[in-house]
Design a protein around this motif. Structure first.
Motif, PDB file in Angstrom:
ATOM      1  N   ASP A  33       1.362  13.912  -1.272  1.00 35.71           N
ATOM      2  CA  ASP A  33       0.903  12.846  -2.178  1.00 35.71           C
ATOM      3  C   ASP A  33       0.178  13.524  -3.331  1.00 35.71           C
ATOM      4  N   ASP A  60      -1.338   7.702   1.769  1.00 33.48           N
ATOM      5  CA  ASP A  60      -2.382   6.684   1.900  1.00 33.48           C
ATOM      6  C   ASP A  60      -2.017   5.370   1.210  1.00 33.48           C
ATOM      7  N   GLY A  61      -0.896   5.349   0.506  1.00 31.88           N
ATOM      8  CA  GLY A  61      -0.420   4.079  -0.040  1.00 31.88           C
ATOM      9  C   GLY A  61      -0.021   3.110   1.071  1.00 31.88           C
ATOM     10  N   ASP A  65      -0.707   1.590  -4.490  1.00 32.24           N
ATOM     11  CA  ASP A  65      -0.474   3.032  -4.620  1.00 32.24           C
ATOM     12  C   ASP A  65       0.970   3.318  -4.225  1.00 32.24           C
TER      13      ASP A  65
HETATM   14 CA    CA Z   1      -1.811   8.140  -2.789  1.00 35.09          CA
END
Ligand code: CA
Length: 368
Positions: A36, A188-189, A227
């Motif tokens: 990421d 983490d999206g 995100d």
């Molecule tokens: Ca991210």
């Protein structure tokens, strides 16, 4: 036991807010990677791609799998750091990386940042990585609970990444696998938008890995899609028997089923009256619960953008059905008209969505 990757499915989505997708992934059994990227002017895209390309070129030889994975992470760090040094536009670019490898009956994991690896076995989800984030450090110090960390507005500030420094500390671990285990890697999206309970429930209910990957991305987008979202899923087994595409990822518990045949049935009217009472109770309980489970953004009396818990109404008598949950550092008067429309519409949001929006605002990531 010797296990191998029987099937895999991947999906990467820009989400609903970001202009580009800076996540990258690799699915080349027995190695899987999610990265990421971060940094302005598409530098994040470059960083995450460099990380993945390092793994695509093959793991450094020698040592056991987990050492080779960690060595590849260090190599990726050096490549990104060197390129950032060469190009002023890419200074400070970085990326997370979560890389795993199946070898025999073991899963090796090497990891930096806040992308995650999970194992899903018999309906339960276990996290295999620890986030390198500010809020996770506060959890380790006992200053935040994991529940508070999951929705903390500053939860995406990471403390370790590939790229910014010449050397990087790599976390690694080895886990025993069992036939049927599903491994999930994600950015983490996904985990910033939906909680682990929801992830487990989607994995349990999906009929295939491909369906699960679609459903996970959709759930993150339905929750706000703040995100880029990347999910990589694979299942291990002892080979031979191919898995039926329609087998659920985990068996759902079956409620005890059919009505007894024959016998006297209760009166129809009595049933309708009972049902009406049950519905009324459920509606009232639901309304009360719903008012605690929802959030919205507005301004407080000082004109600062604030996340409120509850619904934006007062009861008769002026009793508010909401309370301030988080005050951002941003005065409403600094917002553009477009930001006002998004932020101050009093729309009901999930806790993660509302806090994520406040965090994006504070980091200057909201479209102006
Ligand atoms: Ca991210």
């Amino acid at each position: 036991m010797s296990l191998k990757v029987l099937e895999h499915a991947e999906r990467s989505d820009t989400g609903l807010v970001r202009p580009a997708n800076e996540d990258s992934f690799l699915a080349r059994p027995p190695v899987f990677v999610v990265a990421d990227g971060m940094g302005g002017a598409s530098a994040g895209e470059v960083a995450s791609r460099l990380a993945v390309e390092t793994f695509a070129a093959g793991l450094p030889p020698g040592g056991d799998p987990v050492e080779r994975l960690s060595a590849a992470v260090s190599k990726a760090n050096a490549a990104i750091n060197a390129q950032a040094g060469d190009d002023p536009a890419r200074q400070g670019m970085g990326t997370t990386v979560t890389a795993v490898m199946v070898d025999g009956g073991q899963l090796s994991v090497a990891h930096v940042g806040d992308s995650r690896a999970y194992s899903f076995r018999a309906g339960s989800l276990e996290r295999l990585t620890r986030d390198h984030t500010l809020v996770d450090e506060l959890v380790q110090q006992g200053r935040l609970t994991p529940e508070e960390a999951a929705v903390h507005p500053q939860r995406s500030i990471i403390t370790r990444a590939l790229g910014p420094e010449r050397e990087v500390e790599v976390d690694s671990s080895v886990h025993a696998l069992e036939a049927g285990d599903v491994i999930l890697l994600c950015s983490d999206g996904l985990t910033g938008m939906i909680d682990e309970e929801r992830i487990a429930s989607i994995l349990s209910q999906s009929r295939s890995l491909a369906a699960a990957s679609r459903a996970l991305v959709k759930a993150a987008n339905d929750a706000g899609g703040r995100d880029n979202i990347t999910v990589v899923l694979f299942r291990v087994g002892s080979g031979g028997a191919p898995l039926a595409a329609t087998r659920p990822l985990a068996r759902r518990s079956r409620a005890g089923g059919a009505a007894a045949p024959g016998g006297r049935r209760p009166g129809r009217r009595g049933l309708i009256a009972l049902a009406a009472v049950i519905v009324a109770v459920l509606v009232l309980a639901g309304a009360w619960r719903a008012s605690r489970g929802v959030f919205f953004l507005g301004t407080d009396s000082a004109g600062v953008v604030t996340v409120y818990q509850g619904v934006p109404y007062d009861l008769i008598g002026g009793l508010p059905l909401y309370s301030a949950w988080y005050r951002s550092g941003v005065p409403a008067e600094s917002l553009t008209a477009a930001q006002r429309r998004v932020l101050l519409d009093h729309r009901l949001r999930s806790k993660q969505d509302a806090s994520g929006l406040a965090a994006s605002l504070e980091r200057g990531e909201l479209q102006r």
